[in-house]
Scaffold this active site. Structure first.
Site, PDB file in Angstrom:
ATOM      1  N   SER A  97      -9.257 -21.392  13.477  1.00  0.00           N
ATOM      2  CA  SER A  97      -8.057 -22.013  12.883  1.00  0.00           C
ATOM      3  C   SER A  97      -8.489 -23.013  11.829  1.00  0.00           C
ATOM      4  O   SER A  97      -9.581 -23.597  11.931  1.00  0.00           O
ATOM      5  CB  SER A  97      -7.278 -22.754  13.977  1.00  0.00           C
ATOM      6  OG  SER A  97      -6.266 -23.550  13.407  1.00  0.00           O
TER       7      SER A  97
ATOM      8  N   TYR B 283      -7.717 -28.907  20.893  1.00  0.00           N
ATOM      9  CA  TYR B 283      -7.564 -27.561  20.319  1.00  0.00           C
ATOM     10  C   TYR B 283      -8.474 -27.420  19.095  1.00  0.00           C
ATOM     11  O   TYR B 283      -9.221 -26.440  18.964  1.00  0.00           O
ATOM     12  CB  TYR B 283      -6.099 -27.348  19.925  1.00  0.00           C
ATOM     13  CG  TYR B 283      -5.840 -26.036  19.223  1.00  0.00           C
ATOM     14  CD1 TYR B 283      -5.841 -24.839  19.922  1.00  0.00           C
ATOM     15  CD2 TYR B 283      -5.601 -25.997  17.845  1.00  0.00           C
ATOM     16  CE1 TYR B 283      -5.597 -23.632  19.285  1.00  0.00           C
ATOM     17  CE2 TYR B 283      -5.356 -24.791  17.195  1.00  0.00           C
ATOM     18  CZ  TYR B 283      -5.357 -23.613  17.919  1.00  0.00           C
ATOM     19  OH  TYR B 283      -5.139 -22.416  17.276  1.00  0.00           O
TER      20      TYR B 283
HETATM   21  N1  LIG Z   1       0.022 -19.336  15.593  1.00  0.00           N
HETATM   22  C1  LIG Z   1      -0.678 -20.148  14.856  1.00  0.00           C
HETATM   23  O1  LIG Z   1      -0.120 -20.961  14.077  1.00  0.00           O
HETATM   24  C2  LIG Z   1      -2.172 -20.101  14.871  1.00  0.00           C
HETATM   25  C3  LIG Z   1      -2.865 -20.790  13.868  1.00  0.00           C
HETATM   26  C4  LIG Z   1      -4.247 -20.756  13.864  1.00  0.00           C
HETATM   27  C5  LIG Z   1      -4.929 -20.045  14.840  1.00  0.00           C
HETATM   28  N2  LIG Z   1      -4.232 -19.390  15.810  1.00  0.00           N
HETATM   29  C6  LIG Z   1      -5.003 -18.660  16.818  1.00  0.00           C
HETATM   30  O2  LIG Z   1      -4.594 -17.319  16.797  1.00  0.00           O
HETATM   31  C7  LIG Z   1      -4.858 -16.725  18.062  1.00  0.00           C
HETATM   32  C8  LIG Z   1      -3.622 -15.978  18.509  1.00  0.00           C
HETATM   33  O3  LIG Z   1      -2.585 -16.903  18.706  1.00  0.00           O
HETATM   34  P1  LIG Z   1      -1.050 -16.527  18.484  1.00  0.00           P
HETATM   35  O4  LIG Z   1      -0.498 -17.533  17.571  1.00  0.00           O
HETATM   36  O5  LIG Z   1      -0.937 -15.107  18.184  1.00  0.00           O
HETATM   37  O6  LIG Z   1      -0.486 -16.907  19.917  1.00  0.00           O
HETATM   38  P2  LIG Z   1       0.108 -16.065  21.114  1.00  0.00           P
HETATM   39  O7  LIG Z   1       1.220 -15.203  20.626  1.00  0.00           O
HETATM   40  O8  LIG Z   1       0.355 -17.035  22.196  1.00  0.00           O
HETATM   41  O9  LIG Z   1      -1.111 -15.087  21.512  1.00  0.00           O
HETATM   42  C9  LIG Z   1      -2.153 -15.486  22.332  1.00  0.00           C
HETATM   43  C10 LIG Z   1      -2.731 -14.236  22.935  1.00  0.00           C
HETATM   44  O10 LIG Z   1      -3.866 -14.577  23.736  1.00  0.00           O
HETATM   45  C11 LIG Z   1      -3.734 -13.947  25.001  1.00  0.00           C
HETATM   46  N3  LIG Z   1      -4.428 -14.698  26.016  1.00  0.00           N
HETATM   47  C12 LIG Z   1      -4.246 -15.992  26.378  1.00  0.00           C
HETATM   48  N4  LIG Z   1      -5.056 -16.323  27.398  1.00  0.00           N
HETATM   49  C13 LIG Z   1      -5.778 -15.200  27.684  1.00  0.00           C
HETATM   50  C14 LIG Z   1      -6.776 -14.894  28.638  1.00  0.00           C
HETATM   51  N5  LIG Z   1      -7.220 -15.808  29.518  1.00  0.00           N
HETATM   52  N6  LIG Z   1      -7.306 -13.655  28.643  1.00  0.00           N
HETATM   53  C15 LIG Z   1      -6.860 -12.706  27.784  1.00  0.00           C
HETATM   54  N7  LIG Z   1      -5.930 -12.946  26.845  1.00  0.00           N
HETATM   55  C16 LIG Z   1      -5.395 -14.175  26.808  1.00  0.00           C
HETATM   56  C17 LIG Z   1      -2.227 -13.896  25.242  1.00  0.00           C
HETATM   57  O11 LIG Z   1      -1.876 -12.869  26.140  1.00  0.00           O
HETATM   58  P3  LIG Z   1      -1.628 -13.018  27.703  1.00  0.00           P
HETATM   59  O12 LIG Z   1      -0.848 -14.270  27.931  1.00  0.00           O
HETATM   60  O13 LIG Z   1      -0.903 -11.748  28.003  1.00  0.00           O
HETATM   61  O14 LIG Z   1      -2.969 -13.049  28.334  1.00  0.00           O
HETATM   62  C18 LIG Z   1      -1.748 -13.513  23.842  1.00  0.00           C
HETATM   63  O15 LIG Z   1      -1.852 -12.128  23.666  1.00  0.00           O
HETATM   64  C19 LIG Z   1      -5.262 -17.870  18.989  1.00  0.00           C
HETATM   65  O16 LIG Z   1      -6.672 -17.884  19.113  1.00  0.00           O
HETATM   66  C20 LIG Z   1      -4.777 -19.106  18.241  1.00  0.00           C
HETATM   67  O17 LIG Z   1      -5.516 -20.252  18.568  1.00  0.00           O
HETATM   68  C21 LIG Z   1      -2.867 -19.394  15.857  1.00  0.00           C
END
Ligand SMILES: NC(=O)c1ccc[n+]([C@@H]2O[C@H](COP(=O)([O-])OP(=O)(O)OC[C@H]3O[C@@H](n4cnc5c(N)ncnc54)[C@H](OP(=O)(O)O)[C@@H]3O)[C@@H](O)[C@H]2O)c1
Length: 255
Positions: free
Chosen positions: A141, A154
């Site tokens: 991120s 984070y």
């Molecule tokens: N959204 C943003 O603004 C943003 C910005 C920068 C970076 N990111 C990064 O992008 C990535 C995806 O985030 P997102 O925004 O798409 O959020 P999200 O919709 O909450 O997706 C997170 C994913 O991770 C999975 N997950 C969580 N804990 C897990 C575990 N212990 N084992 C396996 N899978 C797990 C969740 O699935 P389950 O709950 O089904 O396991 C879900 O599929 C993350 O690394 C986040 O830090 C997001």
């Protein structure tokens, strides 16, 4: 690395049950890729696989379980084929505060975002190195560039991933494996939907997936988007502390 537009390539995506990982899985499948999808939510993964029958395949697991990741890689490679692209998007977020700082919460998030991604890296690096080819992308991120109030823990997990990938990139390059780091700004996903603070330059999952696929094709080390967030965060991180702390102080909220 495989061309993203070439058919019959295989991607493995963690964190594919929602948000960014799910959006990339759908786009790759629509380009003819086979996509193995992992996360903990069995039902969400099954629904995603049912959306693109024969192209998306569910491999539910928890990334904090290192053995499960190794078994999944073996299962995927045995039943579908060699993994050309591994995209690690699974991760979580907690908001922290100085007044209620909780080191246990910190340990949990490090175990998920850093060690969990480490398990995933371990599971794919050895087979890719043995083959002398492969492509890995890790989602960190822009929050990993500099500490922002409320996002210290984070951001620290994401800084750790960036540092790790910086160190691994040249070593993997020598082995014929491409490693990229993906640094999104704010993306509208289940992770950010409960945020009660302003999220500048927020983009949709679909736009994030397009930026990621374009970046994967470029093979450049860093995939960072949207560009306005990139410029803002890189400038902030490059400032002397006297200036950057004056900016981040303005982000303090009542607790
Ligand atoms: N959204 C943003 O603004 C943003 C910005 C920068 C970076 N990111 C990064 O992008 C990535 C995806 O985030 P997102 O925004 O798409 O959020 P999200 O919709 O909450 O997706 C997170 C994913 O991770 C999975 N997950 C969580 N804990 C897990 C575990 N212990 N084992 C396996 N899978 C797990 C969740 O699935 P389950 O709950 O089904 O396991 C879900 O599929 C993350 O690394 C986040 O830090 C997001």
């Amino acid at each position: 690395m495989a061309e993203i537009t070439t058919e019959r390539k295989l991607a493995w995506i963690t964190g594919a049950s929602s948000g960014i990982g799910r959006a990339v899985a759908l786009k790759l499948a629509d380009r003819g890729w086979q996509v193995a999808v992992s996360a903990r939510s069995v039902e969400k993964l099954a629904a995603l696989a049912a959306d693109r029958p024969g192209l998306i395949h569910a491999y539910p697991l928890d990334i904090t379980d290192g053995e499960a990741l190794k078994v999944a890689v073996q299962d995927i490679e045995r039943s579908i084929g060699t993994i050309d692209l591994a995209l690690f998007s699974a991760g979580g977020y907690v908001r922290d505060t100085a007044r209620r700082f909780d080191a246990q919460e910190m340990a949990k998030l490090f175990n998920l975002n850093v060690v969990g991604t480490g398990h995933a890296l371990e599971a794919v690096m050895a087979p890719m190195i043995a083959r002398g080819r492969g492509h890995i992308a890790v989602v960190a991120s822009v929050a990993g560039y500099i500490g922002l109030p409320g996002g210290g823990v984070y951001g620290a997990t994401k800084s750790a991933l960036i540092t790790l990938c910086e160190a691994l990139r040249p070593q993997l390059e020598r082995e014929g494996v491409v490693l990229q780091i993906i640094n999104p700004g704010f993306v509208d996903t289940p992770m950010t939907r409960t945020n009660d603070f302003p999220m500048p330059f927020l983009i949709k999952e679909d736009e994030a997936a397009d930026a990621i696929i374009k970046g994967l094709e470029s093979k450049r080390f860093e995939i960072v988007f949207p560009w306005k967030m990139k410029v803002a965060m890189k400038l902030l991180a490059a400032m002397p502390y006297g200036l950057s702390l004056a900016v981040t102080r303005r982000m303090l909220r009542k607790e």
